[in-house]
Scaffold this active site. Structure first.
Site, PDB file in Angstrom:
ATOM      1  CG  ASN A  14      -2.226  -1.063   1.020  1.00 29.92           C
ATOM      2  OD1 ASN A  14      -3.010  -0.279   0.285  1.00 29.92           O
ATOM      3  ND2 ASN A  14      -2.493  -1.905   1.510  1.00 29.92           N
ATOM      4  NE  ARG A  91       3.079   0.116  18.166  1.00 27.46           N
ATOM      5  CZ  ARG A  91       3.545  -0.171  19.282  1.00 27.46           C
ATOM      6  NH1 ARG A  91       3.864  -1.553  19.338  1.00 27.46           N
ATOM      7  NH2 ARG A  91       3.010   0.635  20.253  1.00 27.46           N
ATOM      8  CG  HIS A 109      -9.491  -3.430   8.207  1.00 26.46           C
ATOM      9  ND1 HIS A 109      -8.262  -4.135   8.998  1.00 26.46           N
ATOM     10  CD2 HIS A 109     -10.433  -4.182   7.964  1.00 26.46           C
ATOM     11  CE1 HIS A 109      -8.838  -5.095   9.473  1.00 26.46           C
ATOM     12  NE2 HIS A 109     -10.207  -5.221   8.898  1.00 26.46           N
ATOM     13  CD  GLU A 174      -5.773  -3.876   1.286  1.00 26.04           C
ATOM     14  OE1 GLU A 174      -5.111  -3.212   1.821  1.00 26.04           O
ATOM     15  OE2 GLU A 174      -6.118  -5.010   1.364  1.00 26.04           O
TER      16      GLU A 174
HETATM   17  C1  GAR Z   1      -3.189  -4.937   3.804  1.00 23.21           C
HETATM   18  O1  GAR Z   1      -3.919  -5.893   3.345  1.00 23.21           O
HETATM   19  C2  GAR Z   1      -3.841  -4.029   4.626  1.00 23.21           C
HETATM   20  O2  GAR Z   1      -5.056  -3.625   4.451  1.00 23.21           O
HETATM   21  C3  GAR Z   1      -3.814  -4.719   6.152  1.00 23.21           C
HETATM   22  O3  GAR Z   1      -2.430  -5.321   6.014  1.00 23.21           O
HETATM   23  C4  GAR Z   1      -1.959  -5.628   4.715  1.00 23.21           C
HETATM   24  C5  GAR Z   1      -0.558  -4.654   4.403  1.00 23.21           C
HETATM   25  O4  GAR Z   1      -0.232  -5.138   3.406  1.00 23.21           O
HETATM   26  N1  GAR Z   1      -4.034  -4.013   7.180  1.00 23.21           N
HETATM   27  C6  GAR Z   1      -4.631  -4.362   8.200  1.00 23.21           C
HETATM   28  O5  GAR Z   1      -5.149  -5.494   8.308  1.00 23.21           O
HETATM   29  C7  GAR Z   1      -4.845  -3.560   9.379  1.00 23.21           C
HETATM   30  N2  GAR Z   1      -5.876  -3.907  10.377  1.00 23.21           N
HETATM   31  P1  GAR Z   1       0.784  -4.194   2.768  1.00 23.21           P
HETATM   32  O6  GAR Z   1       2.051  -3.990   3.628  1.00 23.21           O
HETATM   33  O7  GAR Z   1       1.520  -4.877   1.463  1.00 23.21           O
HETATM   34  O8  GAR Z   1       0.463  -2.839   2.367  1.00 23.21           O
END
Ligand code: GAR
Length: 200
Positions: A14, A91, A109, A174
């Site tokens: 992201n 966190r 999320h 996302e």
């Molecule tokens: C993503 O899917 C994000 O939406 C999720 O972790 C992943 C991170 O991926 N976040 C959560 O679950 C927060 N509660 P990335 O490091 O490749 O962006």
């Protein structure tokens, strides 16, 4: 120029999508002031450094929440950050942290909140048997995955989905809506009524 502070814990896709959007001019008038990771081994740290971005590791291990948050906020202030983007930052922020940046902290999320907050949202969705899932960009408050929702995108859950295939379908969305949500917030084209973020 608005200055973004991006907080990561892991892969950082992201974060990369945001960086790509800025480089391609899809988020005009913004730059990444700092990328902060709470995990030294996060893959996103390597990516951020490779991209020549100001990258800071502040390990959270063993620190209580408030002590840690004060260190992060100090770094954000040092870099004059206008908007904080949590991008896979695993966190919970303290109430104190959230108060320092009212309506200036976003999170992504991988579920249609308020369904499936917390860890392993895609696994939770599969286990529950929902037919539609997706992702949410929301303002951050001091509770888990709970602030006012800016944007959501839905994807179908298919019969033969695994956590991996569903996660990949959601991740694509996302990357798309995070850029869109950042633009909405930076342009100020919204107002808040109760929990509702009204796009104007
Ligand atoms: C993503 O899917 C994000 O939406 C999720 O972790 C992943 C991170 O991926 N976040 C959560 O679950 C927060 N509660 P990335 O490091 O490749 O962006």
């Amino acid at each position: 120029m608005k200055r973004l502070g991006i907080l990561i814990s892991g892969r950082g896709s992201n974060f990369e999508a945001i960086a790509d959007s800025i480089d391609a001019g899809r988020i005009p008038n913004a730059e990444i002031a700092v990328v902060i990771s709470n995990r030294p081994e996060a893959r996103g740290v390597e990516t951020a450094r490779r991209r020549g971005l100001n990258t800071v590791v502040i390990p959270s291990k063993g620190l209580d929440r408030e002590t840690y948050d004060r260190m992060v906020v100090e770094e954000l202030r040092k870099n004059q950050v206008d908007l904080v983007c949590l991008a896979g930052f695993m966190r919970l922020l303290s109430a104190w942290f959230v108060e320092q940046y009212p309506l200036k902290i976003l999170n992504i999320h991988p579920s249609l909140l308020p369904s499936f907050p917390g860890l392993d949202a895609q696994h939770q969705a599969l286990e529950h048997g929902v037919k539609v899932s997706g992702c949410t960009v929301h303002f951050v408050d001091a509770c888990l995955d709970s602030g006012p929702i800016i944007l959501q995108a839905a994807v179908p859950v298919l019969n033969d989905d695994t956590v991996e295939t569903l996660s990949a379908r959601i991740l694509k969305e996302e990357h798309r809506i995070y850029t869109e949500a950042i633009n909405i917030v930076l342009s100020g084209k919204f107002r808040i009524e109760g929990r509702r973020v009204i796009l104007t």
